[in-house]
Scaffold this active site. Structure first.
Site, mmCIF file in Angstrom:
data_model
loop_
_atom_site.group_PDB
_atom_site.id
_atom_site.type_symbol
_atom_site.label_atom_id
_atom_site.label_comp_id
_atom_site.label_asym_id
_atom_site.label_seq_id
_atom_site.Cartn_x
_atom_site.Cartn_y
_atom_site.Cartn_z
ATOM 1 N N CYS A 160 39.461 52.960 78.235
ATOM 2 C CA CYS A 160 39.480 53.168 79.539
ATOM 3 C C CYS A 160 38.672 54.294 79.858
ATOM 4 C CB CYS A 160 41.108 53.568 79.928
ATOM 5 S SG CYS A 160 41.307 53.383 81.763
ATOM 6 N N HIS B 207 45.217 49.903 77.111
ATOM 7 C CA HIS B 207 46.037 50.939 76.608
ATOM 8 C C HIS B 207 47.068 50.399 75.874
ATOM 9 C CE1 HIS B 207 44.279 54.433 78.855
ATOM 10 N NE2 HIS B 207 44.440 53.754 79.732
#
Ligand code: GLN
Length: 260
Positions: A96, A195
Protein backbone atom coordinates in the site's frame (compact mmCIF):
# COMPACT_ATOMS: atom_id res chain seq x y z
CA UNK A 1 24.83 -27.84 4.21
CA UNK A 2 24.66 -26.41 7.74
CA UNK A 3 21.38 -24.78 8.56
CA UNK A 4 20.15 -22.05 6.24
CA UNK A 5 19.56 -18.49 7.39
CA UNK A 6 17.68 -15.50 6.00
CA UNK A 7 17.96 -11.81 6.86
CA UNK A 8 14.62 -10.04 6.77
CA UNK A 9 14.67 -6.23 6.87
CA UNK A 10 11.57 -4.23 7.74
CA UNK A 11 11.64 -0.64 6.51
CA UNK A 12 10.32 1.96 8.97
CA UNK A 13 8.27 -0.50 11.06
CA UNK A 14 7.09 2.25 13.44
CA UNK A 15 5.77 4.46 10.65
CA UNK A 16 4.70 2.03 7.93
CA UNK A 17 2.64 -0.47 9.89
CA UNK A 18 -1.00 0.03 8.95
CA UNK A 19 -3.30 -2.87 9.85
CA UNK A 20 -0.43 -4.75 11.42
CA UNK A 21 1.77 -4.99 8.31
CA UNK A 22 4.67 -5.84 10.61
CA UNK A 23 2.91 -9.21 10.90
CA UNK A 24 4.43 -10.02 7.51
CA UNK A 25 7.84 -10.29 9.17
CA UNK A 26 6.39 -12.46 11.96
CA UNK A 27 4.81 -14.81 9.42
CA UNK A 28 8.06 -15.23 7.49
CA UNK A 29 10.03 -15.70 10.69
CA UNK A 30 7.60 -18.32 11.96
CA UNK A 31 7.59 -20.24 8.68
CA UNK A 32 11.40 -20.25 8.74
CA UNK A 33 11.73 -21.33 12.35
CA UNK A 34 9.27 -24.19 11.84
CA UNK A 35 11.66 -25.53 9.18
CA UNK A 36 14.88 -25.01 11.08
CA UNK A 37 15.86 -21.98 9.00
CA UNK A 38 17.31 -19.10 11.03
CA UNK A 39 15.48 -15.85 10.41
CA UNK A 40 16.98 -12.60 11.60
CA UNK A 41 14.57 -9.68 11.48
CA UNK A 42 16.10 -6.18 11.40
CA UNK A 43 14.20 -2.92 11.72
CA UNK A 44 15.46 -0.15 9.45
CA UNK A 45 14.56 3.31 10.70
CA UNK A 46 15.13 6.80 9.37
CA UNK A 47 18.86 7.62 9.45
CA UNK A 48 20.01 4.06 10.13
CA UNK A 49 23.25 2.90 8.61
CA UNK A 50 22.01 -0.11 6.66
CA UNK A 51 22.66 -1.60 3.26
CA UNK A 52 20.10 -3.62 1.28
CA UNK A 53 22.99 -5.93 0.37
CA UNK A 54 22.75 -7.41 3.85
CA UNK A 55 19.13 -8.46 3.27
CA UNK A 56 17.49 -11.49 1.73
CA UNK A 57 13.95 -10.12 2.02
CA UNK A 58 12.91 -6.47 2.41
CA UNK A 59 9.46 -5.57 3.68
CA UNK A 60 7.72 -2.19 3.59
CA UNK A 61 4.24 -1.72 5.01
CA UNK A 62 1.49 0.81 4.45
CA UNK A 63 1.09 4.24 5.97
CA UNK A 64 -1.09 7.27 5.62
CA UNK A 65 0.13 10.20 3.55
CA UNK A 66 1.60 11.88 6.64
CA UNK A 67 3.79 8.87 7.48
CA UNK A 68 4.75 8.41 3.84
CA UNK A 69 5.95 12.00 3.79
CA UNK A 70 8.04 11.39 6.91
CA UNK A 71 9.92 8.44 5.43
CA UNK A 72 10.15 9.70 1.87
CA UNK A 73 13.49 11.55 2.00
CA UNK A 74 15.19 8.68 3.80
CA UNK A 75 13.79 6.19 1.31
CA UNK A 76 14.98 8.39 -1.56
CA UNK A 77 18.55 8.34 -0.33
CA UNK A 78 18.39 4.53 -0.31
CA UNK A 79 16.69 4.45 -3.74
CA UNK A 80 19.63 3.51 -5.91
CA UNK A 81 20.85 0.80 -3.49
CA UNK A 82 17.31 -0.62 -3.35
CA UNK A 83 17.03 -0.63 -7.15
CA UNK A 84 20.41 -2.42 -7.37
CA UNK A 85 19.16 -4.97 -4.85
CA UNK A 86 16.04 -5.63 -6.99
CA UNK A 87 18.20 -5.84 -10.14
CA UNK A 88 20.19 -8.47 -8.28
CA UNK A 89 16.96 -10.50 -7.72
CA UNK A 90 16.52 -9.34 -4.13
CA UNK A 91 13.11 -10.15 -2.68
CA UNK A 92 10.79 -7.28 -1.72
CA UNK A 93 7.23 -7.06 -0.48
CA UNK A 94 5.90 -3.48 -0.45
CA UNK A 95 2.35 -2.89 0.77
CA UNK A 96 0.00 0.00 0.00
CA UNK A 97 1.75 3.21 1.12
CA UNK A 98 5.06 1.35 0.75
CA UNK A 99 3.99 0.09 -2.68
CA UNK A 100 3.15 3.67 -3.73
CA UNK A 101 6.60 4.90 -2.67
CA UNK A 102 8.31 2.03 -4.53
CA UNK A 103 6.64 3.37 -7.70
CA UNK A 104 7.61 6.46 -9.69
CA UNK A 105 5.68 8.88 -7.53
CA UNK A 106 2.60 9.32 -5.38
CA UNK A 107 0.50 12.47 -5.60
CA UNK A 108 -1.10 12.71 -2.17
CA UNK A 109 -4.57 13.89 -1.19
CA UNK A 110 -3.32 17.50 -0.96
CA UNK A 111 -1.97 17.36 -4.53
CA UNK A 112 1.69 17.35 -3.46
CA UNK A 113 3.96 14.91 -5.24
CA UNK A 114 6.13 12.51 -3.28
CA UNK A 115 8.86 11.08 -5.48
CA UNK A 116 9.15 7.31 -5.29
CA UNK A 117 12.16 5.10 -5.88
CA UNK A 118 10.92 3.72 -9.22
CA UNK A 119 11.28 0.03 -8.54
CA UNK A 120 7.83 -0.32 -10.10
CA UNK A 121 6.97 1.61 -13.26
CA UNK A 122 3.74 2.95 -11.83
CA UNK A 123 2.27 6.19 -10.58
CA UNK A 124 -0.22 6.65 -7.78
CA UNK A 125 -2.64 9.54 -7.54
CA UNK A 126 -5.07 10.49 -4.81
CA UNK A 127 -8.16 12.07 -6.40
CA UNK A 128 -8.74 14.26 -3.32
CA UNK A 129 -10.63 14.02 -0.06
CA UNK A 130 -14.08 14.32 -1.66
CA UNK A 131 -13.68 11.04 -3.58
CA UNK A 132 -14.40 7.75 -1.78
CA UNK A 133 -11.50 5.64 -0.61
CA UNK A 134 -11.03 2.08 -1.85
CA UNK A 135 -11.97 0.13 1.24
CA UNK A 136 -12.87 -3.50 1.85
CA UNK A 137 -11.87 -7.10 1.43
CA UNK A 138 -10.01 -8.12 -1.69
CA UNK A 139 -9.66 -11.39 -3.53
CA UNK A 140 -7.23 -11.54 -6.41
CA UNK A 141 -5.96 -14.32 -8.64
CA UNK A 142 -2.22 -14.80 -8.49
CA UNK A 143 -0.67 -17.55 -10.58
CA UNK A 144 -3.91 -19.56 -10.51
CA UNK A 145 -4.37 -19.25 -6.75
CA UNK A 146 -6.32 -16.78 -4.66
CA UNK A 147 -4.69 -14.13 -2.51
CA UNK A 148 -6.83 -12.36 0.05
CA UNK A 149 -6.45 -9.21 2.07
CA UNK A 150 -7.94 -5.94 3.20
CA UNK A 151 -7.48 -2.65 1.39
CA UNK A 152 -7.97 0.96 2.49
CA UNK A 153 -6.42 3.53 0.21
CA UNK A 154 -7.33 6.85 -1.30
CA UNK A 155 -4.51 6.73 -3.85
CA UNK A 156 -5.05 4.93 -7.14
CA UNK A 157 -2.14 3.19 -8.83
CA UNK A 158 -1.77 3.05 -12.61
CA UNK A 159 0.83 0.77 -14.16
CA UNK A 160 2.73 2.08 -17.16
CA UNK A 161 2.90 -0.01 -20.35
CA UNK A 162 5.09 -3.03 -19.87
CA UNK A 163 4.77 -3.07 -16.07
CA UNK A 164 3.31 -6.42 -14.96
CA UNK A 165 0.64 -6.47 -12.29
CA UNK A 166 0.99 -8.88 -9.42
CA UNK A 167 -2.52 -10.31 -9.69
CA UNK A 168 -6.00 -9.84 -11.16
CA UNK A 169 -8.86 -8.62 -9.02
CA UNK A 170 -11.75 -10.99 -8.41
CA UNK A 171 -13.44 -8.88 -5.76
CA UNK A 172 -12.51 -5.45 -4.40
CA UNK A 173 -10.76 -2.42 -5.94
CA UNK A 174 -7.11 -3.39 -6.32
CA UNK A 175 -4.87 -0.78 -7.87
CA UNK A 176 -7.53 1.70 -8.91
CA UNK A 177 -10.97 0.10 -9.03
CA UNK A 178 -11.01 0.38 -12.83
CA UNK A 179 -8.57 -1.86 -14.69
CA UNK A 180 -8.96 -5.03 -12.61
CA UNK A 181 -5.27 -5.14 -11.72
CA UNK A 182 -3.75 -5.67 -8.30
CA UNK A 183 -0.22 -4.71 -7.35
CA UNK A 184 2.88 -4.95 -9.49
CA UNK A 185 5.80 -7.28 -9.91
CA UNK A 186 9.35 -6.66 -11.10
CA UNK A 187 11.74 -9.61 -10.82
CA UNK A 188 11.44 -10.68 -7.17
CA UNK A 189 9.87 -7.41 -6.00
CA UNK A 190 6.19 -7.66 -5.18
CA UNK A 191 3.97 -4.59 -4.67
CA UNK A 192 0.40 -4.91 -3.42
CA UNK A 193 -2.45 -3.00 -1.81
CA UNK A 194 -3.25 -5.98 0.41
CA UNK A 195 -3.01 -5.49 4.14
CA UNK A 196 -4.15 -8.11 6.55
CA UNK A 197 -1.34 -8.50 7.32
CA UNK A 198 -1.19 -10.25 3.96
CA UNK A 199 1.38 -13.01 4.57
CA UNK A 200 -0.13 -14.64 7.67
CA UNK A 201 -3.32 -15.34 5.70
CA UNK A 202 -1.63 -16.18 2.39
CA UNK A 203 0.87 -18.89 3.32
CA UNK A 204 1.51 -19.81 -0.33
CA UNK A 205 2.64 -16.22 -1.02
CA UNK A 206 4.81 -16.21 2.10
CA UNK A 207 6.47 -19.44 1.00
CA UNK A 208 7.07 -18.08 -2.47
CA UNK A 209 9.02 -15.15 -0.99
CA UNK A 210 11.05 -17.53 1.19
CA UNK A 211 11.75 -19.85 -1.71
CA UNK A 212 12.94 -17.01 -3.94
CA UNK A 213 15.17 -15.67 -1.17
CA UNK A 214 16.67 -19.09 -0.45
CA UNK A 215 17.34 -19.72 -4.14
CA UNK A 216 19.03 -16.35 -4.48
CA UNK A 217 21.22 -16.91 -1.45
CA UNK A 218 22.04 -20.60 -1.75
CA UNK A 219 21.52 -21.37 -5.46
CA UNK A 220 21.33 -25.11 -6.10
CA UNK A 221 22.09 -25.75 -2.39
CA UNK A 222 18.85 -24.03 -1.36
CA UNK A 223 16.88 -26.24 1.01
CA UNK A 224 13.41 -27.39 -0.07
CA UNK A 225 10.61 -25.80 1.91
CA UNK A 226 9.13 -28.68 3.85
CA UNK A 227 5.38 -28.68 4.58
CA UNK A 228 4.58 -27.32 8.04
CA UNK A 229 1.51 -27.37 10.21
CA UNK A 230 -0.07 -24.13 9.05
CA UNK A 231 -3.72 -25.02 9.50
CA UNK A 232 -4.38 -21.71 11.23
CA UNK A 233 -3.00 -19.75 8.28
CA UNK A 234 -5.02 -21.80 5.82
CA UNK A 235 -8.16 -21.35 7.91
CA UNK A 236 -7.52 -17.58 7.97
CA UNK A 237 -7.21 -17.64 4.18
CA UNK A 238 -10.46 -19.57 3.77
CA UNK A 239 -12.31 -17.28 6.20
CA UNK A 240 -11.08 -14.12 4.43
CA UNK A 241 -12.01 -15.61 1.07
CA UNK A 242 -15.48 -16.51 2.28
CA UNK A 243 -16.04 -13.13 3.84
CA UNK A 244 -14.84 -11.22 0.75
CA UNK A 245 -16.90 -13.27 -1.66
CA UNK A 246 -20.07 -13.21 0.42
CA UNK A 247 -19.81 -9.41 0.80
CA UNK A 248 -19.44 -9.18 -2.96
CA UNK A 249 -22.38 -11.54 -3.57
CA UNK A 250 -24.67 -9.66 -1.21
CA UNK A 251 -23.63 -6.31 -2.70
CA UNK A 252 -24.28 -7.63 -6.21
CA UNK A 253 -27.65 -9.07 -5.28
CA UNK A 254 -28.63 -5.74 -3.66
CA UNK A 255 -27.59 -3.90 -6.81
CA UNK A 256 -29.34 -6.54 -8.94
CA UNK A 257 -32.55 -6.03 -6.99
CA UNK A 258 -32.32 -2.29 -7.28
CA UNK A 259 -31.73 -2.30 -11.04
CA UNK A 260 -33.90 -5.32 -11.96
N1 GLN B 1 -1.78 6.95 2.15
C1 GLN B 1 -2.09 6.10 1.10
C2 GLN B 1 -3.49 6.19 0.54
O1 GLN B 1 -4.42 6.51 1.24
C3 GLN B 1 -1.78 4.67 1.57
C4 GLN B 1 -2.71 4.13 2.61
C5 GLN B 1 -2.34 2.77 3.08
O2 GLN B 1 -1.16 2.41 3.16
N2 GLN B 1 -3.34 1.99 3.48
O3 GLN B 1 -3.62 5.95 -0.64
Amino acid sequence: MTSAALNIAVLYPDLLNLYGDRGNARALERRCTARGIDALVTAVNIGDDWSPQSADIILAGGGQDREQRRVQADLQRRGSALRDYVDDDGVVLAVCGGFQLFGNHYRGWDGEIMEGIAVFDAVATHPGPSVSRCVGNVVALWEGETVVGFENHGGRTYLNDGQDPLANVVSGFGNNGGDGLEGARVDNAFGTYLHGAVLPKNPHLADRLLQLALQRRYGSDAPELQPIDDRTARRAHAAALHSALSTRDSRESRLGRRFA
